[in-house]
Design a protein around this motif. Structure first.
Motif, mmCIF file in Angstrom:
data_model
loop_
_atom_site.group_PDB
_atom_site.id
_atom_site.type_symbol
_atom_site.label_atom_id
_atom_site.label_comp_id
_atom_site.label_asym_id
_atom_site.label_seq_id
_atom_site.Cartn_x
_atom_site.Cartn_y
_atom_site.Cartn_z
ATOM 1 N N LEU A 83 0.803 -1.218 0.000
ATOM 2 C CA LEU A 83 0.000 0.000 0.000
ATOM 3 C C LEU A 83 0.839 1.272 0.000
ATOM 4 C CD1 LEU A 83 -3.071 -0.485 2.385
ATOM 5 C CD2 LEU A 83 -3.080 -0.096 -0.065
ATOM 6 N N MET A 84 2.086 1.196 0.413
ATOM 7 C CA MET A 84 2.894 2.401 0.585
ATOM 8 C C MET A 84 3.784 2.639 -0.633
ATOM 9 S SD MET A 84 3.802 2.663 4.610
ATOM 10 C CE MET A 84 4.873 1.261 4.680
ATOM 11 N N GLY A 112 8.796 6.988 -6.354
ATOM 12 C CA GLY A 112 7.509 6.503 -6.823
ATOM 13 C C GLY A 112 7.342 5.001 -6.831
ATOM 14 N N HIS A 113 8.340 4.236 -6.376
ATOM 15 C CA HIS A 113 8.225 2.781 -6.347
ATOM 16 C C HIS A 113 7.483 2.328 -5.088
ATOM 17 C CE1 HIS A 113 11.373 3.014 -9.435
ATOM 18 N NE2 HIS A 113 11.052 1.779 -9.746
ATOM 19 N N ARG A 114 6.920 1.136 -5.174
ATOM 20 C CA ARG A 114 6.265 0.538 -4.018
ATOM 21 C C ARG A 114 7.299 0.150 -2.968
ATOM 22 N NH1 ARG A 114 0.688 1.130 -3.675
ATOM 23 N NH2 ARG A 114 -0.130 1.128 -5.795
ATOM 24 N N ILE A 158 -8.559 2.678 2.208
ATOM 25 C CA ILE A 158 -7.383 3.455 1.807
ATOM 26 C C ILE A 158 -6.950 3.034 0.414
ATOM 27 C CG2 ILE A 158 -4.966 3.967 2.318
ATOM 28 C CD1 ILE A 158 -5.563 3.571 5.251
ATOM 29 N N ASN A 159 -6.748 4.015 -0.460
ATOM 30 C CA ASN A 159 -6.233 3.741 -1.799
ATOM 31 C C ASN A 159 -4.728 3.546 -1.798
ATOM 32 O OD1 ASN A 159 -8.481 3.704 -3.549
ATOM 33 N ND2 ASN A 159 -8.642 5.920 -3.481
ATOM 34 N N ASP A 160 -4.023 4.461 -1.134
ATOM 35 C CA ASP A 160 -2.573 4.470 -1.224
ATOM 36 C C ASP A 160 -2.023 5.332 -0.096
ATOM 37 O OD1 ASP A 160 0.059 5.887 -2.826
ATOM 38 O OD2 ASP A 160 -0.170 3.727 -2.944
ATOM 39 N N ILE A 161 -0.770 5.086 0.277
ATOM 40 C CA ILE A 161 -0.083 5.886 1.294
ATOM 41 C C ILE A 161 1.262 6.298 0.727
ATOM 42 C CG2 ILE A 161 0.846 5.945 3.630
ATOM 43 C CD1 ILE A 161 -1.115 3.756 4.387
#
Length: 399
Positions: free
Chosen positions: A137-138, A144-146, A313-316
């Motif tokens: 999620l982060m 910009g990478h996971r 939550i979409n993204d952190i």
């Protein structure tokens, strides 16, 4: 299949849930004629083919796959079955026939399946369990990478790190312990959910009752189908010429198998009716009044917590404030809202396994007048555990 996928968000979890309930799926028993069917235990390929087929969304599709030709050793070699994107089908007629789901739901299902694809570039993983709450999620605010998760220590604890630049010989963008971040996000989640907890509890109770009724209805339909097949097998056996002994023996065997299936479904239906009537309905309202206890309950798995986080939550986005030595978390909620959390970044070697401030204060105030045994007994009576969650002893007080 569609309702379970909407609840679980994963084709594999949908298959496992239906398989545990003994769900059966029709399978052609006569090759390409498709005039005779056998009901066999549901397989993963049945679930994924239903979810991906636009037919169930009321659309007629033709040309979903294509062939490719390549030159191998100087000769043309053709391969078939290469799946095309939806917009490249030869024919796609929407609203062609009665549908199971809307076209919009079909599109959302395809997006969810694409997100769940393991190893996909920049794709978020679905909740699969493990020790980390926010895996997949982060996103690193620098490259910009996971962020990936690693587990370290004798008693493994999660560590989030960005290795997007390491492939180019550059140092990692960030690396920090995950326990404090997971706890902060969980606390923020409880704060956001609190105002609508009672309403969500009522919806959960209604969903629970609907699920029970759905399971009972499915078994009733399968029992009805089994009784029809047993009746058909009986009529075929009665119409057979007794002189044809081999055919009569096979028809008798089919009849016996059908009767065995009827008995099995009747027993399962009686069991589920007894279980539903004997099992009290969970007190969802009571859970809503104490969300922290519900979240920390031993019966709640990490997979369930991960799925709840992904539902809200979409993204952190994560950044490191080196000046203040803080982790800055920008939470992108479902619906478009955003919020920011700032946490002190743990120092190297720092961990969460420390004695609570309340226990330390009691130890310091009693140390000059009472023995270690008395201090340990007092801490145990007050319900204050050690840093590792154990009860106190004189040796632990002394250390």
């Amino acid at each position: 299949i569609f309702s379970r996928f909407r609840q679980l968000g994963s084709a594999r979890q949908t298959h496992l849930a239906l398989h545990r309930e003994g769900m059966h799926f029709p399978r052609p028993s006569d090759g390409r004629k498709l005039t005779a069917l056998d009901w066999t235990p549901i397989r993963y390929r049945n679930v994924i083919s239903v979810l991906k087929n636009p037919f169930y969304a009321g659309a007629y599709a033709y040309g979903k796959s294509k062939s490719r030709t390549a030159v191998v050793d100087g000769r043309a070699h053709k391969t078939y079955g290469h799946i095309r994107p939806l917009d490249e089908y030869d024919v796609l007629l929407k609203d062609h026939h009665e549908r199971y789901i809307d076209w919009g739901i079909y599109g959302r299902n395809q997006k969810q399946l694409a997100i769940n694809a393991y190893g996909q570039r920049d794709g978020a993983k679905s909740g699969r369990g493990g020790r980390s709450l926010l895996i997949g999620l982060m996103t690193c605010g620098q490259c910009g990478h996971r962020l990936r998760v690693a587990y370290r220590g004798r008693y493994p604890y999660p560590v989030y790190q960005c290795i997007g630049r390491t492939a180019h010989g550059l140092p990692r963008c960030m690396c920090f312990g995950g326990q404090r971040v997971d706890t902060a996000i969980a606390r923020e989640l409880m704060r956001v959910v609190q105002p609508i907890a009672i309403q969500a509890a009522l919806v959960a109770e209604r969903t629970h009752m609907e699920t029970q009724r759905e399971q009972q209805r499915i078994l009733e339909l399968e029992l009805q189908q089994a009784r029809y097949e047993a009746s058909l097998a009986e009529r075929r056996y009665a119409a057979c010429d007794p002189d044809n002994r081999l055919i009569a023996a096979q028809l008798e065997k089919n009849w016996e198998t059908s009767l065995r299936r009827v008995s099995e479904y009747e027993a399962r239906l009686d069991d589920i009716k007894t279980h539903n009537s004997a099992t009290p309905t969970p007190d969802f309202t009571g859970l809503a009044e104490d969300l922290d206890a519900a979240w920390s309950s031993s019966s709640v798995t990490m997979r369930t917590r991960q799925q709840l986080v992904r539902a809200l939550i979409n993204d952190i986005t994560v950044n490191i404030d080196e000046a203040d030595c803080e982790i800055v978390l920008t939470i992108h909620w479902k619906g478009g809202r955003h919020s920011t959390l700032r946490l002190r970044k743990p120092q190297s070697g720092e961990h969460e396994c420390v004695t609570s401030d309340d226990a330390l204060a009691i130890i310091e105030s009693m140390a000059s007048r009472w023995s270690d045994e008395h201090i340990a007994a007092t801490l145990n009576r007050m319900g204050l555990p050690t840093a590792q969650g154990k009860s106190w002893t004189a040796k632990r007080v002394g250390s």
